[in-house]
Write an enzyme that holds these catalytic residues in place. Sequence first.
Site, PDB file in Angstrom:
ATOM      1  N   ARG A   1       9.527  -8.660   9.040  1.00 59.21           N
ATOM      2  CA  ARG A   1       7.020  -8.358   8.506  1.00 59.21           C
ATOM      3  C   ARG A   1       6.694  -7.005   9.760  1.00 59.21           C
ATOM      4  O   ARG A   1       7.510  -6.824  10.347  1.00 59.21           O
ATOM      5  CB  ARG A   1       6.639  -9.881   9.072  1.00 59.21           C
ATOM      6  CG  ARG A   1       6.570 -10.981  10.075  1.00 59.21           C
ATOM      7  CD  ARG A   1       6.694 -10.143  11.415  1.00 59.21           C
ATOM      8  NE  ARG A   1       4.887  -9.358  11.846  1.00 59.21           N
ATOM      9  CZ  ARG A   1       4.472  -8.950  12.207  1.00 59.21           C
ATOM     10  NH1 ARG A   1       5.072  -8.746  13.243  1.00 59.21           N
ATOM     11  NH2 ARG A   1       3.649  -8.719  11.498  1.00 59.21           N
ATOM     12  N   GLY A   2       5.707  -6.759   9.415  1.00 59.07           N
ATOM     13  CA  GLY A   2       5.346  -5.541   9.684  1.00 59.07           C
ATOM     14  C   GLY A   2       5.318  -4.573   9.007  1.00 59.07           C
ATOM     15  O   GLY A   2       6.568  -4.466   9.062  1.00 59.07           O
ATOM     16  N   ALA A   3       4.709  -3.415   8.739  1.00 61.00           N
ATOM     17  CA  ALA A   3       4.862  -2.509   7.516  1.00 61.00           C
ATOM     18  C   ALA A   3       6.707  -1.348   8.055  1.00 61.00           C
ATOM     19  O   ALA A   3       7.235  -1.620   7.608  1.00 61.00           O
ATOM     20  CB  ALA A   3       3.770  -1.578   7.484  1.00 61.00           C
TER      21      ALA A   3
ATOM     22  N   ARG B   1       7.467  -7.743  -1.182  1.00 62.34           N
ATOM     23  CA  ARG B   1       6.433  -7.601  -0.298  1.00 62.34           C
ATOM     24  C   ARG B   1       5.187  -6.410  -1.280  1.00 62.34           C
ATOM     25  O   ARG B   1       6.990  -5.384  -0.378  1.00 62.34           O
ATOM     26  CB  ARG B   1       6.093  -7.632   0.547  1.00 62.34           C
ATOM     27  CG  ARG B   1       6.946  -8.858   0.742  1.00 62.34           C
ATOM     28  CD  ARG B   1       6.423  -9.210   2.985  1.00 62.34           C
ATOM     29  NE  ARG B   1       4.935  -9.708   3.147  1.00 62.34           N
ATOM     30  CZ  ARG B   1       4.791  -9.482   4.004  1.00 62.34           C
ATOM     31  NH1 ARG B   1       4.862  -9.404   5.641  1.00 62.34           N
ATOM     32  NH2 ARG B   1       3.246  -9.693   4.402  1.00 62.34           N
TER      33      ARG B   1
ATOM     34  N   GLN C   1       0.295 -14.215  13.837  1.00 62.82           N
ATOM     35  CA  GLN C   1       0.947 -13.190  14.462  1.00 62.82           C
ATOM     36  C   GLN C   1       0.470 -13.132  15.442  1.00 62.82           C
ATOM     37  O   GLN C   1       1.885 -12.117  16.537  1.00 62.82           O
ATOM     38  CB  GLN C   1       1.176 -11.932  13.395  1.00 62.82           C
ATOM     39  CG  GLN C   1       1.951 -11.940  11.729  1.00 62.82           C
ATOM     40  CD  GLN C   1       1.033 -12.584  10.533  1.00 62.82           C
ATOM     41  OE1 GLN C   1      -0.021 -13.161  11.213  1.00 62.82           O
ATOM     42  NE2 GLN C   1       1.189 -12.032  10.165  1.00 62.82           N
TER      43      GLN C   1
ATOM     44  N   ASP D   1      -0.523  -1.413   6.579  1.00 66.65           N
ATOM     45  CA  ASP D   1       0.458  -1.608   6.024  1.00 66.65           C
ATOM     46  C   ASP D   1       0.266  -0.437   5.316  1.00 66.65           C
ATOM     47  O   ASP D   1       1.142  -0.566   4.059  1.00 66.65           O
ATOM     48  CB  ASP D   1       0.319  -3.241   5.391  1.00 66.65           C
ATOM     49  CG  ASP D   1       0.159  -3.867   6.415  1.00 66.65           C
ATOM     50  OD1 ASP D   1      -0.410  -4.534   7.080  1.00 66.65           O
ATOM     51  OD2 ASP D   1       1.493  -4.469   6.073  1.00 66.65           O
TER      52      ASP D   1
ATOM     53  N   ASN E   1      -4.578  -3.917   5.956  1.00 66.59           N
ATOM     54  CA  ASN E   1      -4.425  -4.696   7.042  1.00 66.59           C
ATOM     55  C   ASN E   1      -4.402  -5.805   7.141  1.00 66.59           C
ATOM     56  O   ASN E   1      -4.414  -6.265   6.224  1.00 66.59           O
ATOM     57  CB  ASN E   1      -4.531  -3.693   8.360  1.00 66.59           C
ATOM     58  CG  ASN E   1      -3.224  -4.400   9.608  1.00 66.59           C
ATOM     59  OD1 ASN E   1      -2.645  -4.022   9.405  1.00 66.59           O
ATOM     60  ND2 ASN E   1      -4.231  -4.730  10.853  1.00 66.59           N
TER      61      ASN E   1
END
Length: 344
Positions: free
Chosen positions: A45-47, A85, A192, A233, A243
Amino acid sequence: MIETIQWTDGAVVMIDQRLLPLEEKFVTCRTYEEVATAIRDMVIRGAPAIGVAAAMGVALGVASAPEGDLDAHIETICDTLARTRPTAVNLFWGIDRMKQLYGTLRGRPVEEIRRRMIDEALLVREEDIAINRAIGRHGAALVPDGKTVLTHCNAGALATAGYGTALGVIRAAIESGKHVDVFADETRPFLQGARLTVWELQQDGIPTTLITDNMAGHFLKSGRIGCVVVGADRIAANGDVANKVGTYSVAVLARENGVPVFVAAPISTLDLNLASGDLIPIEQRAAAEVTHVFGRAVAPPGTAVENPAFDVTPARYVTAIITERGVARAPFETSLQQLAKGEG
Ligand code: MRU
């Protein structure tokens, strides 16, 4: 530091971020469908990390697609990855980059196409690390010395191919000789902050204190926090920033207390086709993420739940956007365009 994502012989290997910090286990994806599932289920995960995973997913799909009708297969591969996503624009950026390369290779021998697609995915990963280091260099000067940095979610090495965006700025500030410590919001519901940010900063020996999300206002008022640094994001043309949900509340509280808010993100997170953040699609995730903690119910059965995974911080609360090409400030309509065109 543990690698977030790697390409090994015919497979994509990711550290399973659902299990950290209690377990350090790796997931091996051997098909593009497995990469898509890993993105959707937040193994990764995380852009920026999602962008790298998507590029590797396309390469993996092309590597195993039957020789005839590669054109049709690549459409299916890209569609499958694109449906994982919706908010992080880096996902679509990574897919588009691979698709564009494929367009230039059409008609070449299939083995060459496969090899070039893998090389490109590896390059996306390498470039991401270099980009984060450049973001860190630009951002380090903005971080007040001798104060605490507040961050939300995880915009660190784990959210990228390495080094991180927001945490990259913190790392670079410390590397430049500044004395800072970090307050990490726990970041309900996926945690997170508590699970990933605290863990990765501890690995680097960076002093880090965990707070619950609802403590942020208290500490922003205390005078202890020198700045807020978060990732993004998707950033619209007017500087509105999507975000992790909760970023908006932090930004408003920061403004109220005169604390600057810095957003650290690569150029690939800009979506200048969108005039404002109102147009950014916000992912809604499963109710169980809110009603349950580590599989245990914390709310009565049948509780009505909302679970937007992101919120949009209006540009007026953003002091500056730190990219690999430099720092954008208001009016963002012009400063972001300039950086996107490479005119920083
Ligand atoms: O739902 P997640 O964990 O993918 O959300 C991550 C964030 O919101 C990050 O802050 C953002 O992607 C930037 S990561 C460098």
